[in-house]
Scaffold this motif. Structure first.
Motif, mmCIF file in Angstrom:
data_model
loop_
_atom_site.group_PDB
_atom_site.id
_atom_site.type_symbol
_atom_site.label_atom_id
_atom_site.label_comp_id
_atom_site.label_asym_id
_atom_site.label_seq_id
_atom_site.Cartn_x
_atom_site.Cartn_y
_atom_site.Cartn_z
ATOM 1 N N TYR A 15 7.081 8.264 -5.284
ATOM 2 C CA TYR A 15 8.613 8.448 -5.369
ATOM 3 C C TYR A 15 8.856 10.206 -5.431
ATOM 4 O O TYR A 15 9.610 10.863 -4.855
ATOM 5 C CB TYR A 15 9.029 8.111 -6.543
ATOM 6 N N ARG A 142 3.401 2.475 0.677
ATOM 7 C CA ARG A 142 3.372 3.631 -0.165
ATOM 8 C C ARG A 142 2.342 4.477 -0.389
ATOM 9 O O ARG A 142 2.320 5.613 -0.455
ATOM 10 C CB ARG A 142 3.816 3.024 -1.535
ATOM 11 N N ILE A 211 10.988 2.954 0.959
ATOM 12 C CA ILE A 211 10.792 3.261 -0.374
ATOM 13 C C ILE A 211 12.420 3.361 -0.891
ATOM 14 O O ILE A 211 12.639 2.585 -1.940
ATOM 15 C CB ILE A 211 10.153 4.388 -0.733
ATOM 16 N N LEU A 212 13.352 4.072 -0.321
ATOM 17 C CA LEU A 212 14.498 4.403 -0.767
ATOM 18 C C LEU A 212 15.334 4.148 0.735
ATOM 19 O O LEU A 212 15.538 5.376 1.498
ATOM 20 C CB LEU A 212 14.619 6.024 -1.238
ATOM 21 N N SER B 211 16.357 0.636 -7.523
ATOM 22 C CA SER B 211 15.821 -0.007 -6.330
ATOM 23 C C SER B 211 14.342 -0.107 -6.217
ATOM 24 O O SER B 211 13.666 -0.827 -5.248
ATOM 25 C CB SER B 211 16.442 0.857 -5.288
ATOM 26 N N ASP B 212 13.592 0.281 -7.212
ATOM 27 C CA ASP B 212 12.060 0.191 -7.279
ATOM 28 C C ASP B 212 11.824 -0.652 -8.533
ATOM 29 O O ASP B 212 11.941 -0.256 -9.602
ATOM 30 C CB ASP B 212 11.668 1.612 -7.566
ATOM 31 N N GLN B 243 9.521 -6.403 -2.961
ATOM 32 C CA GLN B 243 8.385 -5.723 -3.927
ATOM 33 C C GLN B 243 7.587 -6.502 -4.602
ATOM 34 O O GLN B 243 6.415 -6.500 -4.778
ATOM 35 C CB GLN B 243 9.154 -4.783 -4.738
#
Lengths: 284, 392, 308
Positions: A15, A142, A211-212, B211-212, B243
């Motif tokens: 991140y 990731r 991821i975003l 969101s994670d 996820q």
């Protein structure tokens, strides 16, 4: 017990590296060109949408998306430069307001084109699966992203620290009058820096989409987090931004587990403190 | 200090603009007509839900000649946006400007709480068709979906029976999330179940900012959980499910309310396979009302009908029957509609027959366990078995 | 010579304001009442940004303090007058504390510090559930009575009179204050800080007091929001509202209180009435861009600072 924090910590690095790529662009535009670009998050989202549209589950799609995102970011940077030209000399605030208007209108256009859902690209099968990381499952993409972004970050730091281009950038970031002293064309510097900043945001948007992902709120989130990183990292310092970005990544990932009550405040509080501590130098 | 002319002109034109909006309202007192205000999210996070709801209501009108209870309907649709800050002005406008006879729709619980207040003060029936928080007083309020804690209450016995060991509970940190999870956790622990959460309490994730979910999923992997129960909707549901499938807990069975309903299932893709969830509807229910509903829906839309569309379809059905109870020739008034809804009895719905609970004014209905699986080539929520009848 | 158009404009606006309740329907009056609340927020932003030269993105913070304070008072049964006074006081105290940091900064840094203040307040509104109701907001605020023994205000006319009247009182008071020597001192700090310091004026104190006053104005705006909307949530005090306010100020002219209020009216009109559903952000964004190009004088107050 340290094992319990391993995955959040690794995740925080992923991140953080993503945020670093975005924030590096903002640092560059602010530090060198003196433009507080509030449309930076919107450029990130633009890159993300392009990557999602071009993704089709193949490696070619992924590469095309990354290229298109970077290219579109670069073009957006140049467009912004063109829009900022007429108000040259009207100060930071006029620039900030203009880019804010661009962010608002551009965001609305993107939502119109791509809908209100937060989108995710479809990845090649090898990346869309978990891999084993010290006995834990972790998304392959990731992990790959950490590798790619780390290489990018390293290149960026080397570019700024070890090359003549970097020396010029640092000199100008320190003192904007250095543009003239170094015999550079200030217009070319502005254009180059805005284009480079846009390209970084676009590339981050494309590579960071899994991821975003791009969505109606993503631009605000990305902009606010990058602003925090730029400010905490020392307004214009690439190395400082790197450390700040990793820290922000950890707060977002590890912080929400370790201190869920305090993590939300931590970022903006750090930003406030950093600003007040450095206010003298940046008082103009 | 002078006021530049430009600004005076601006001020005047603003006043004029606002005044203009007041002049285009029409009077709604004609006995052959009825004005219905429909509030749903046509922009923002819940747009797909809001569109399903609007289309469900519209479907009923289209298949009933554009009339409710024999009277021509003037349907005024307003955008709820992301929550009360847009929903409240929109609903206020329906009440104060369009002078609607009844309100229907409403996606989010927060919007509902604010609009319920408005409806009660202005004495207008509100037939909610989605989220429904606990209300102190239910005067003027009716509901065709369910109360937020009911899905959890309906599935908890099944989870207790079928999971050998503690279950981890996780949900979003807002009123709707708290209600959903409370229903499950209270029922589950009352039946002797034990939560796997380290402090014995549900884990809340910040809303709408999360969101994670990997840090939370990793925390679940550190416990001795044998299954996970959650409630998520919209984009959070997509992130959570995707996820989940790539985390350490991927092999733990995942149970949920809502989790895979509607357009989000396409976005979740294969990672949603095998998720068992509880809902008051499934498109493959075998009853005549549902066969008609699904056929009519599929003739107009190429997406599957959802519980959102079904509940709004029912809201129109409720209004249809209530307005029909007002004697012909008599003006329809909000109060007459409200009284008539209270006397409706059993409603024949695509979900199966249901009726209003006299206490909560929301349905007493059957709940179903569904599992995400391939239906032909498309992922779908397929009926597994009937769960309890809950409500009241 | 210059006075004529001004007087005519003032008279026209006043007459219009008095006539409106007789002409307009409920909803339009409620909309104007909402503009009054947002207008005070915009005026407080203009006071800091234009008059004092402290560009701000954070006036939603005292606005939020005022709104939540008034909301609690309404639940406790306090009348409107008490709500307004206590909300103003609470917001002033809050502005005093944050002002200690804000008035040390100028230019872009000031913009960012105030952004941090605004965001921290919005996060607190989100997190501090026992006080604010969290994301869901503070709902079911009972209808407000303006004075002891008054009727609870539900409809357009009383709310219009209450909100517009209160806003006028606050704005006129602020405007009169700015015409005194105090106002000249504030403008002096903006225009030539060094000279002010050299002539022995305590610039920091003057700016701090201005910040407190602006906070109180925003706090009253928050109290009006509660009376009109009877609901407040973090979304009412978030980044988007800050941005809209700044837009109102840019359109209206940073140094003009009345311009800011008119700008707030224009922004609300565009957002709620003119834009086709869902297109408001696009229209507002374009308006923003156009304002920067076409109304450079709108930014005059900001630009007088030496930050070019």
């Amino acid at each position: 017990m340290a094992d319990a924090y391993l995955i959040p910590a690794v995740n925080g690095v992923a991140y953080g590296l993503l945020l670093y790529t975005v924030a590096a662009g903002l640092t560059l535009t602010f530090g060198v060109a003196g433009v507080l670009n509030l449309a930076h998050g919107t450029v990130y989202v633009l890159g993300g949408y392009l990557a999602v549209s071009l993704s089709d589950g193949t490696w070619t799609g992924l590469a095309l998306g990354a290229l298109a995102g970077t290219g579109a970011g670069l073009a957006a940077g140049l467009l912004l430069w063109g829009m900022l030209r007429p108000i040259e000399g009207r100060g930071h605030l006029a620039q900030a307001l203009l880019t804010f208007g661009v962010a608002l209108a551009g965001g609305a256009l993107l939502v119109r084109a791509f809908g209100t859902d937060e989108l995710r690209p479809s990845l090649p099968a090898a990346l869309d699966a978990p891999v084993d990381l010290f006995g834990h499952r972790y998304p392959a993409y990731r992990l790959g992203f950490i590798g790619v972004a780390a290489v990018l970050a390293l290149c960026g730091v080397l570019l700024v620290r070890r090359t003549r281009f970097g020396a010029a950038v640092r000199a100008v970031a320190d003192d904007r009058d250095m543009v003239a002293v170094l015999g550079l064309d200030p217009r070319a510097v502005m254009a180059g820096v805005l284009a480079a900043g846009g390209a970084l945001a676009g590339a981050a948007g494309a590579l960071g989409a899994p991821i975003l992902g791009p969505g109606p709120r993503t631009a605000d989130t990305t902009l606010l987090l990058s602003l925090i990183i730029v400010v905490v990292g020392g307004l214009g310092s690439i190395g400082g931004a790197f450390i700040a970005a990793i820290a922000v990544g950890q707060v977002q990932s590890l912080g929400v587990i370790v201190a869920p009550d305090w993590a939300p405040y931590l970022l903006f509080a750090a930003m406030g403190v950093a600003l007040l501590a450095r206010r003298r130098r940046w008082a103009t | 200090m002078t006021l530049p002319r430009l600004r005076s002109a601006l001020a005047l034109s603003t006043v004029a603009l606002v005044a203009l909006t007041a002049c285009n309202a029409e009077d709604a007192g004609d006995g052959g007509k009825v004005t219905i205000g429909f509030v749903a999210s046509l922009s923002g996070t819940y747009q797909t839900v809001g569109e399903d709801m609007r289309d469900g209501f519209q479907l009923y009108l289209d298949t009933h000649g554009g009339k409710l209870g024999g009277r021509t309907v003037d349907l005024v649709v307003a955008d709820e946006g992301d929550g009360p800050q847009t929903a409240l002005p929109a609903a206020t406008r329906l009440v104060q400007e369009d002078e609607v006879d009844a309100l229907a729709g409403v996606v989010a619980g927060g919007s509902y709480a604010a609009i319920a207040n408005l409806a009660q003060e202005n004495k207008i029936p509100l037939v909610g068709a989605n989220a429904r928080p606990d209300m102190k007083s239910t005067d003027w309020l009716w509901h065709t979906s369910y109360i937020s804690d009911e899905p959890g209450i309906a599935i908890a016995p099944y989870v207790k029976e079928n999971v050998a060991g503690p279950v981890y509970a996780i949900g979003p940190d807002y009123q709707g999330g708290h209600d959903e999870l409370r229903g499950f956790v209270d029922t589950y622990t009352k039946l002797g179940g034990v939560l796997a959460n380290p402090d014995g309490k549900t884990r809340w994730t910040p809303f709408p900012g999360t969101s994670d979910f990997l840090p939370y999923l990793n925390e679940i992997a550190q416990t001795n959980a044998k299954a996970v129960y959650c409630f998520y909707a919209g984009k959070a549901a997509v992130d959570f499910v995707k996820q989940y499938a790539q985390s350490d807990v991927a092999d733990l069975p995942l149970y949920g309310a809502f989790l895979t309903e509607g357009a989000i299932l396409d976005a979740q893709g294969d990672s949603a396979k095998g998720i068992r969830n509880v809902l008051n509807y499934s498109p493959d229910l075998d009853n005549p009302a549902n066969r008609t509903f699904v056929a009519e829906w599929s003739a107009r839309h190429d997406r599957q009908p959802t519980t959102f569309a079904m509940a709004s379809y029912d809201a129109a059905a409720v209004l249809d029957r209530a307005i029909a109870a007002v004697p012909a020739g008599q003006d329809v008034s909000p109060e007459l509609i409200n009284n008539a809804i209270g006397a409706l009895g059993t409603i024949d719905s695509p979900r199966g027959p249901w009726q209003f609970s006299p206490k909560t004014h929301s349905p007493i209905q059957r709940w179903y366990l569904r599992e995400v699986a391939l239906d032909g080539t498309k992922l779908s929520n397929l009926l597994v078995e009937d769960l309890a009848t809950v409500g009241g | 010579m210059k006075k004529w158009p001004t007087l005519a404009a003032v008279a026209a606006v006043l007459v219009t304001l008095v006539v409106l309740p007789f002409v307009l329907r409920n909803f339009a009056l409620l909309t104007i009442a909402r503009v009054a609340a947002l207008g005070l927020l915009a005026a407080s932003t203009a006071l800091l940004t234009g008059t004092a030269g402290l560009p701000t993105l954070g006036q939603v913070a005292p606005y939020a303090v005022g709104a939540y304070t008034a909301g609690h008072l309404a639940h406790a049964g306090a009348v409107g007058l008490v709500q307004i006074l206590v909300a103003a006081a609470a917001a002033a105290v809050f502005a005093l504390l944050t002002g200690l940091a804000v008035v040390r900064t100028r230019g872009t840094v000031c913009l960012m510090v105030t952004l941090a203040v605004g965001e921290l307040t919005a996060i607190a509104a989100d997190q501090w559930k026992s006080v604010t109701g969290g994301t869901d907001g503070m709902a079911r605020v009972p209808a407000v009575r303006a004075f002891w023994g008054g009727e609870p205000m539900l409809k357009g006319v009383p709310l219009y009179v209450y909100a517009v009247g209160t806003a006028l009182v606050v704005l006129v008071a602020t405007w009169l204050m700015l015409r005194t020597r105090a106002g000249a001192l504030v403008r002096g700090c903006r225009d030539n800080e060094e000279r002010m310091r050299a002539s022995g004026h305590r610039v920091g104190l003057i700016l701090l007091l201005t910040h407190v006053w602006a906070g109180a104005v925003a706090g009253v705006g928050g109290a009006l929001l509660i009376a009109v909307q009877r609901y407040v949530s973090p979304a009412d005090v978030g980044f988007e509202v800050s941005a809209l306010t700044l837009l109102a100020v840019v359109i209206g002219g940073a140094a003009s209180l009345w311009g800011a209020v008119a700008g707030a009216g224009a922004v609300v009109a565009v957002r709620d009435n003119l834009a086709p559903a869902g297109q408001a952000p696009l229209l507002l964004g374009l308006l923003f861009v156009a304002a920067v190009y076409v109304l450079p004088r709108g930014l005059a107050g900001i630009n007088r600072r030496r930050d070019a």
